[in-house]
Design a protein around this motif. Structure first.
Motif, short mmCIF file in Angstrom:
data_model
loop_
_atom_site.label_atom_id
_atom_site.label_comp_id
_atom_site.label_asym_id
_atom_site.label_seq_id
_atom_site.Cartn_x
_atom_site.Cartn_y
_atom_site.Cartn_z
N ALA A 178 0.83 -1.21 0.00
CA ALA A 178 0.00 0.00 0.00
C ALA A 178 0.87 1.26 0.00
CB ALA A 178 -0.93 0.00 1.21
N VAL A 179 1.92 1.26 0.80
CA VAL A 179 2.83 2.42 0.83
C VAL A 179 3.58 2.53 -0.50
CG1 VAL A 179 4.88 3.42 1.95
CG2 VAL A 179 3.01 2.50 3.34
N LYS A 180 4.01 1.41 -1.01
CA LYS A 180 4.72 1.40 -2.31
C LYS A 180 3.84 2.01 -3.40
CE LYS A 180 7.44 -1.62 -5.29
NZ LYS A 180 7.93 -2.99 -5.48
N GLU A 181 2.53 1.72 -3.36
CA GLU A 181 1.62 2.22 -4.39
C GLU A 181 1.22 3.68 -4.16
OE1 GLU A 181 -2.91 1.43 -6.09
OE2 GLU A 181 -1.92 -0.16 -4.95
N HIS A 182 0.87 4.03 -2.93
CA HIS A 182 0.29 5.36 -2.67
C HIS A 182 1.31 6.42 -2.25
CE1 HIS A 182 -3.70 3.71 -3.16
NE2 HIS A 182 -3.38 2.73 -2.32
N TRP A 183 2.40 6.03 -1.63
CA TRP A 183 3.45 6.95 -1.19
C TRP A 183 4.82 6.36 -1.53
CZ3 TRP A 183 -0.28 5.52 2.69
CH2 TRP A 183 -1.28 6.46 2.88
N PRO A 184 5.09 6.17 -2.81
CA PRO A 184 6.34 5.50 -3.19
C PRO A 184 7.59 6.20 -2.65
CG PRO A 184 5.27 6.47 -5.11
CD PRO A 184 4.31 6.60 -3.96
N GLN A 185 7.52 7.50 -2.46
CA GLN A 185 8.68 8.24 -1.95
C GLN A 185 9.03 7.85 -0.51
OE1 GLN A 185 5.60 9.40 -2.44
NE2 GLN A 185 5.18 11.29 -1.30
N TYR A 186 8.09 7.22 0.20
CA TYR A 186 8.34 6.79 1.59
C TYR A 186 8.47 5.27 1.71
CZ TYR A 186 7.01 11.57 2.35
OH TYR A 186 6.96 12.93 2.28
N TYR A 187 8.40 4.61 0.56
CA TYR A 187 8.53 3.15 0.56
C TYR A 187 9.96 2.77 0.90
CZ TYR A 187 8.58 -1.67 -1.05
OH TYR A 187 8.73 -3.03 -1.12
N ASN A 188 10.11 1.83 1.82
CA ASN A 188 11.42 1.34 2.25
C ASN A 188 11.34 -0.18 2.34
OD1 ASN A 188 13.99 1.19 3.23
ND2 ASN A 188 13.46 1.86 5.30
N PRO A 189 11.90 -0.89 1.36
CA PRO A 189 11.76 -2.35 1.38
C PRO A 189 12.44 -2.98 2.60
CG PRO A 189 13.33 -1.67 -0.29
CD PRO A 189 12.72 -0.40 0.29
N GLN A 190 11.94 -4.14 2.96
CA GLN A 190 12.55 -4.88 4.06
C GLN A 190 13.95 -5.31 3.65
OE1 GLN A 190 9.39 -7.87 4.78
NE2 GLN A 190 9.29 -7.00 6.84
N PRO A 191 14.85 -5.50 4.62
CA PRO A 191 16.21 -5.96 4.27
C PRO A 191 16.15 -7.22 3.41
CG PRO A 191 16.08 -5.40 6.58
CD PRO A 191 14.67 -5.33 6.04
N GLY A 192 16.94 -7.23 2.34
CA GLY A 192 16.98 -8.38 1.45
C GLY A 192 15.98 -8.29 0.31
N GLU A 193 15.02 -7.35 0.40
CA GLU A 193 14.02 -7.18 -0.66
C GLU A 193 14.54 -6.13 -1.65
OE1 GLU A 193 9.50 -5.43 -1.08
OE2 GLU A 193 10.20 -6.08 0.87
N LYS A 194 14.31 -6.36 -2.93
CA LYS A 194 14.72 -5.41 -3.95
C LYS A 194 13.72 -4.26 -4.00
CE LYS A 194 17.07 -8.64 -6.96
NZ LYS A 194 17.08 -9.24 -8.28
N ASN A 195 14.22 -3.06 -4.20
CA ASN A 195 13.37 -1.88 -4.35
C ASN A 195 13.23 -1.60 -5.85
OD1 ASN A 195 11.95 0.45 -4.13
ND2 ASN A 195 13.50 1.60 -2.98
N ASN A 196 12.09 -2.05 -6.40
CA ASN A 196 11.86 -1.87 -7.84
C ASN A 196 11.17 -0.57 -8.11
OD1 ASN A 196 13.00 -4.37 -8.27
ND2 ASN A 196 11.03 -5.43 -8.17
#
Length: 190
Positions: A172-190
């Motif tokens: 939800a954050v990745k979609e609505h507030w991508p500027q505040y999206y912070n992936p979990q460690p080990g996850e790629k930030n696409n």
């Protein structure tokens, strides 16, 4: 989706909690919580007329009002008890003025339990403080968010990391507030 179909049952008790948030003419906010408990059967109450509370009459009817600013600082507070099982119950209501000076922020629940838990308060009024705080947050949300954006140009949404659905790594954050999206460690930030 509704709850699953229950087993055959008979209603015994109803608690209604209603909360309202009001923007005042002076720019502050009044937040009110009201609770009513009723039974579907007569209840023996030693301090009630005739010793019986008739079915459907309020066993508990209590309200709290706080006045807050946009920083959720509590500027004023009052509590009342219109219906209660014991004559002594309303004598504790004045203590809820101790809410004045607190801020609805992390640690608020812990602080209210310290102030009003056990013999230092009323269980029912203490229980109202959770929905009251949530209502204050919800009522002022839009104006608080606008004020933060105005002062900083851009601010993270106040709800960020407030629950699992709004965790900084959630879809939800990745979609609505991508500027505040912070992936979990080990996850790629696409």
């Amino acid at each position: 989706m509704p709850l699953s179909t229950p087993t055959a049952r008979t209603l015994s008790h109803t608690r209604r909690v209603t909360c309202h948030g009001y923007k005042r003419a002076d720019g502050l906010w009044d937040i009110e919580a009201h609770m009513i408990d009723t039974k579907t059967h007569d209840l023996e109450l030693y301090e009630h007329e005739n010793g019986i509370l008739p079915a459907g009459e309020a066993l508990h009817e209590m309200s709290i009002r706080i006045t807050v600013d946009l920083d959720l600082n509590i500027l004023d507070a009052e509590a009342v008890m219109d219906n209660h099982p014991l004559r002594i119950c309303p004598s504790i209501a004045e203590r809820y003025k101790l809410l004045k000076g607190l801020q609805i922020a992390p640690g608020f629940t812990r602080k209210t339990k310290e102030l009003f838990g056990g013999t230092s308060g009323c269980t029912h009024l203490l229980e109202l403080l959770g929905p009251l705080a949530t209502t204050a947050f919800q009522s002022t949300h839009k104006e608080r968010e606008a004020a933060m954006e105005e002062s900083t140009g851009s601010a993270p949404p106040p709800v960020l990391n407030g629950c699992h659905a709004l965790a900084e790594y959630s879809p939800a954050v990745k979609e609505h507030w991508p500027q505040y999206y912070n992936p979990q460690p080990g996850e790629k930030n696409n």
